[in-house]
Structures are given as C-alpha cells and as structure tokens.
Scaffold this motif. Structure first.
Motif, PDB file in Angstrom:
ATOM      1  N   UNK A   1     -37.762  17.681  58.800  1.00 28.22           N
ATOM      2  CA  UNK A   1     -36.381  17.270  58.827  1.00 28.22           C
ATOM      3  C   UNK A   1     -36.095  16.489  57.547  1.00 28.22           C
ATOM      4  N   UNK A   2     -35.079  16.917  56.846  1.00 32.36           N
ATOM      5  CA  UNK A   2     -34.731  16.221  55.615  1.00 32.36           C
ATOM      6  C   UNK A   2     -33.571  15.287  55.897  1.00 32.36           C
ATOM      7  N   UNK A   3     -33.619  14.175  55.313  1.00 34.32           N
ATOM      8  CA  UNK A   3     -32.564  13.179  55.488  1.00 34.32           C
ATOM      9  C   UNK A   3     -31.744  13.155  54.204  1.00 34.32           C
ATOM     10  N   UNK A   4     -30.482  13.249  54.358  1.00 34.92           N
ATOM     11  CA  UNK A   4     -29.619  13.138  53.184  1.00 34.92           C
ATOM     12  C   UNK A   4     -29.102  11.715  53.126  1.00 34.92           C
ATOM     13  N   UNK A   5     -29.053  11.223  51.958  1.00 32.67           N
ATOM     14  CA  UNK A   5     -28.566   9.858  51.783  1.00 32.67           C
ATOM     15  C   UNK A   5     -27.063   9.890  51.558  1.00 32.67           C
ATOM     16  N   UNK A   6     -26.369   9.062  52.294  1.00 35.49           N
ATOM     17  CA  UNK A   6     -24.944   8.918  52.074  1.00 35.49           C
ATOM     18  C   UNK A   6     -24.736   7.738  51.151  1.00 35.49           C
ATOM     19  N   UNK A   7     -23.874   7.957  50.226  1.00 32.90           N
ATOM     20  CA  UNK A   7     -23.577   6.894  49.282  1.00 32.90           C
ATOM     21  C   UNK A   7     -22.489   6.007  49.858  1.00 32.90           C
ATOM     22  N   UNK A   8     -22.762   4.785  49.994  1.00 37.04           N
ATOM     23  CA  UNK A   8     -21.795   3.831  50.524  1.00 37.04           C
ATOM     24  C   UNK A   8     -21.208   3.057  49.356  1.00 37.04           C
ATOM     25  N   UNK A   9     -19.886   3.127  49.277  1.00 41.92           N
ATOM     26  CA  UNK A   9     -19.194   2.427  48.202  1.00 41.92           C
ATOM     27  C   UNK A   9     -18.415   1.285  48.826  1.00 41.92           C
ATOM     28  N   UNK A  10     -18.628   0.115  48.334  1.00 37.83           N
ATOM     29  CA  UNK A  10     -17.904  -1.054  48.830  1.00 37.83           C
ATOM     30  C   UNK A  10     -16.715  -1.286  47.905  1.00 37.83           C
ATOM     31  N   UNK A  11     -15.555  -1.160  48.489  1.00 35.28           N
ATOM     32  CA  UNK A  11     -14.319  -1.310  47.727  1.00 35.28           C
ATOM     33  C   UNK A  11     -13.727  -2.687  47.972  1.00 35.28           C
ATOM     34  N   UNK A  12     -12.938  -3.142  47.030  1.00 38.81           N
ATOM     35  CA  UNK A  12     -12.184  -4.378  47.294  1.00 38.81           C
ATOM     36  C   UNK A  12     -11.284  -4.145  48.505  1.00 38.81           C
TER      37      UNK A  12
END
Length: 74
Positions: A1-12
């Motif tokens: 099982x491959x895990x994909x990384x989600x990119x989390x962007x913290x916005x103002x």
C-alpha cells in the motif's frame, strides 16, 4: 500500500476565509447549474409530451372526420 502525502498549506486567516468562501461559491454554482440542467430536461420532456398530445389529437380528429364522412355516404 502506497501512501500519498498531501501538502498542507497554512494560509493567513483572511486568505483561509477567502478560500473557504470561494469553495462554497463554486459548490453553490455547481448545484445551481445542475438544478438548471434538470429543469431544462423536465421542460424538454414536457414539450415532447405536449407535441405528442397535439399529434394524437390531430390524428383522432382526422379519424373522426373519416368516420363521419363514411357514415354520411348512402
């Protein structure tokens, strides 16, 4: 099982609110578009049914006229 990384962007905060509002707006527009398409489909079906009814009534009237003509013959 491959895990994909989600990119989390913290916005103002203001950007986050703007982004959320845009997402809601896009969802609402999509729902409105879908509703309009359904209404157009229903109207199209109603128009087709009306045309079929008019055709059937015209055919009935023509047959009745033929029956009347044949009854009028001696």
């Amino acid at each position: 099982m491959t895990m994909t990384k989600k990119r989390i962007v913290i916005l103002p905060k203001s950007q986050q609110v703007k982004s959320e509002l845009m997402e809601k707006y896009i969802a609402a527009r999509s729902a409105a578009r879908e509703s309009a398409l359904q209404e157009l489909a229903i109207l199209g079906q109603a128009a087709e049914a009306h045309d079929a009814q008019l055709k059937a009534e015209a055919e009935r009237d023509a047959l009745q006229a033929e029956v009347d003509r044949l009854r009028a013959k001696p």
